[in-house]
Design a protein around this motif. Structure first.
Motif, PDB file in Angstrom:
ATOM      1  N   VAL A 135     -29.583  29.171  34.676  1.00 42.26           N
ATOM      2  CA  VAL A 135     -30.195  28.036  33.589  1.00 42.26           C
ATOM      3  C   VAL A 135     -29.707  28.133  32.234  1.00 42.26           C
ATOM      4  O   VAL A 135     -29.527  29.322  31.603  1.00 42.26           O
ATOM      5  CB  VAL A 135     -31.755  28.308  33.475  1.00 42.26           C
ATOM      6  N   GLY A 136     -29.262  27.002  31.627  1.00 43.59           N
ATOM      7  CA  GLY A 136     -28.737  27.137  30.449  1.00 43.59           C
ATOM      8  C   GLY A 136     -27.120  27.329  30.345  1.00 43.59           C
ATOM      9  O   GLY A 136     -26.567  27.461  29.379  1.00 43.59           O
ATOM     10  N   GLY A 137     -26.531  27.322  31.473  1.00 47.94           N
ATOM     11  CA  GLY A 137     -25.019  27.658  31.642  1.00 47.94           C
ATOM     12  C   GLY A 137     -24.557  29.181  31.897  1.00 47.94           C
ATOM     13  O   GLY A 137     -25.457  30.009  32.258  1.00 47.94           O
ATOM     14  N   SER A 138     -23.504  29.343  31.574  1.00 51.14           N
ATOM     15  CA  SER A 138     -22.937  30.760  31.918  1.00 51.14           C
ATOM     16  C   SER A 138     -23.468  31.856  30.816  1.00 51.14           C
ATOM     17  O   SER A 138     -24.045  31.531  29.711  1.00 51.14           O
ATOM     18  CB  SER A 138     -21.566  30.821  31.565  1.00 51.14           C
ATOM     19  N   ARG A 139     -23.657  32.917  31.402  1.00 58.58           N
ATOM     20  CA  ARG A 139     -24.155  34.340  30.319  1.00 58.58           C
ATOM     21  C   ARG A 139     -23.502  35.599  30.827  1.00 58.58           C
ATOM     22  O   ARG A 139     -23.272  35.711  31.784  1.00 58.58           O
ATOM     23  CB  ARG A 139     -25.565  34.118  30.573  1.00 58.58           C
ATOM     24  N   ARG A 140     -23.553  36.429  30.000  1.00 61.75           N
ATOM     25  CA  ARG A 140     -22.970  37.852  30.007  1.00 61.75           C
ATOM     26  C   ARG A 140     -24.099  38.692  29.984  1.00 61.75           C
ATOM     27  O   ARG A 140     -25.058  38.640  29.031  1.00 61.75           O
ATOM     28  CB  ARG A 140     -22.032  37.955  29.036  1.00 61.75           C
ATOM     29  N   THR A 141     -24.218  39.730  30.847  1.00 61.94           N
ATOM     30  CA  THR A 141     -25.415  40.866  30.758  1.00 61.94           C
ATOM     31  C   THR A 141     -24.839  41.441  29.527  1.00 61.94           C
ATOM     32  O   THR A 141     -23.872  42.171  29.431  1.00 61.94           O
ATOM     33  CB  THR A 141     -25.496  41.439  32.197  1.00 61.94           C
ATOM     34  N   ILE A 142     -25.948  41.810  28.753  1.00 56.48           N
ATOM     35  CA  ILE A 142     -26.029  42.838  27.618  1.00 56.48           C
ATOM     36  C   ILE A 142     -26.640  44.090  28.299  1.00 56.48           C
ATOM     37  O   ILE A 142     -27.674  44.335  28.881  1.00 56.48           O
ATOM     38  CB  ILE A 142     -26.856  42.465  26.536  1.00 56.48           C
ATOM     39  N   THR A 143     -25.769  45.082  28.259  1.00 57.23           N
ATOM     40  CA  THR A 143     -26.200  46.644  28.706  1.00 57.23           C
ATOM     41  C   THR A 143     -27.248  47.230  28.022  1.00 57.23           C
ATOM     42  O   THR A 143     -27.168  46.761  26.749  1.00 57.23           O
ATOM     43  CB  THR A 143     -24.808  47.579  28.853  1.00 57.23           C
ATOM     44  N   PRO A 144     -28.054  48.047  28.184  1.00 60.10           N
ATOM     45  CA  PRO A 144     -28.821  48.739  27.348  1.00 60.10           C
ATOM     46  C   PRO A 144     -28.150  49.549  26.217  1.00 60.10           C
ATOM     47  O   PRO A 144     -29.012  49.457  25.137  1.00 60.10           O
ATOM     48  CB  PRO A 144     -29.645  49.846  28.310  1.00 60.10           C
ATOM     49  N   GLU A 145     -27.081  50.001  26.406  1.00 59.82           N
ATOM     50  CA  GLU A 145     -26.376  50.724  25.411  1.00 59.82           C
ATOM     51  C   GLU A 145     -26.026  49.779  24.343  1.00 59.82           C
ATOM     52  O   GLU A 145     -25.893  49.879  23.217  1.00 59.82           O
ATOM     53  CB  GLU A 145     -24.989  51.485  25.882  1.00 59.82           C
ATOM     54  N   GLU A 146     -25.464  48.580  24.761  1.00 57.24           N
ATOM     55  CA  GLU A 146     -25.038  47.489  23.629  1.00 57.24           C
ATOM     56  C   GLU A 146     -26.142  46.876  23.172  1.00 57.24           C
ATOM     57  O   GLU A 146     -26.264  46.735  21.872  1.00 57.24           O
ATOM     58  CB  GLU A 146     -24.363  46.149  24.588  1.00 57.24           C
ATOM     59  N   ALA A 147     -27.311  46.824  23.792  1.00 55.15           N
ATOM     60  CA  ALA A 147     -28.425  46.331  23.174  1.00 55.15           C
ATOM     61  C   ALA A 147     -28.968  47.148  21.980  1.00 55.15           C
ATOM     62  O   ALA A 147     -29.286  46.902  20.844  1.00 55.15           O
ATOM     63  CB  ALA A 147     -29.836  46.253  23.972  1.00 55.15           C
ATOM     64  N   ARG A 148     -28.919  48.529  22.536  1.00 51.66           N
ATOM     65  CA  ARG A 148     -29.346  49.606  21.306  1.00 51.66           C
ATOM     66  C   ARG A 148     -28.362  49.652  20.012  1.00 51.66           C
ATOM     67  O   ARG A 148     -28.898  49.542  18.778  1.00 51.66           O
ATOM     68  CB  ARG A 148     -29.276  51.192  21.996  1.00 51.66           C
ATOM     69  N   SER A 149     -27.294  49.352  20.381  1.00 51.85           N
ATOM     70  CA  SER A 149     -26.128  49.276  19.179  1.00 51.85           C
ATOM     71  C   SER A 149     -26.402  47.928  18.387  1.00 51.85           C
ATOM     72  O   SER A 149     -26.001  47.929  17.239  1.00 51.85           O
ATOM     73  CB  SER A 149     -24.725  49.393  19.947  1.00 51.85           C
TER      74      SER A 149
END
Length: 157
Positions: free
Chosen positions: A4-18
């Motif tokens: 939904v809303g087109g392509s997307r990339r998963t954000i890892t938990p580590e990246e989210a914390r950063s």
């Protein structure tokens, strides 16, 4: 990956914390389970699931944080302490919301298996943590059973 809303990339938990966002999940003393998504700016989202028996939370207030409560399943009772030290109670059923402003002393009663969502937003709170206990409201609320609470509000289970 598309969706939904087109392509997307998963954000890892580590990246989210950063990037300043983390998760924190807890089982509270009253049996409630809380699933949190917390940002370093003081904003957060919390899904709270009631245990197998109803319970009061802990009375508190915030100096800068607003809290938006949304009832997903079941009902809750919102308690607020006014300037004269008197408690007022509001019954909220499924779909009900209440926006709690800073410096408002409040508490929530959740019956068994209720589910609520809480969105905390700040506009850039500088206080960390921004949570202050209110023994005054606890003295009023924690002694009220679910039966007495519902009876006082003319509500059925």
């Amino acid at each position: 990956m598309s969706g939904v809303g087109g392509s997307r990339r998963t954000i890892t938990p580590e990246e989210a914390r950063s990037l300043g966002t983390d998760v924190a999940h807890n089982e509270m003393d009253n049996g409630q389970r809380r699933f949190r998504l917390v940002n370093e700016d003081g904003s957060s989202y919390i899904r709270t699931e009631g245990s197998d028996k109803g319970a009061w939370e802990n009375s508190h207030y915030h100096k800068q944080v607003h809290e938006l409560y949304i009832v997903e399943r079941g009902w809750i009772v919102y308690a607020e302490l006014n300037d004269r030290g008197q408690a007022a109670f509001t019954y909220l059923s499924k779909g009900g919301t209440i926006d709690v402003k800073p410096i408002t002393i409040h508490n929530i009663y959740m019956p068994a298996f209720a589910v609520i969502h809480v969105v905390k937003y700040t506009g850039g709170s500088t206080l960390k943590p921004d949570w202050f206990a209110s023994p005054e409201l606890d003295d009023v609320t924690k002694g009220i059973s679910e039966d007495k609470l519902l009876q006082s509000l003319n509500k059925d289970r």
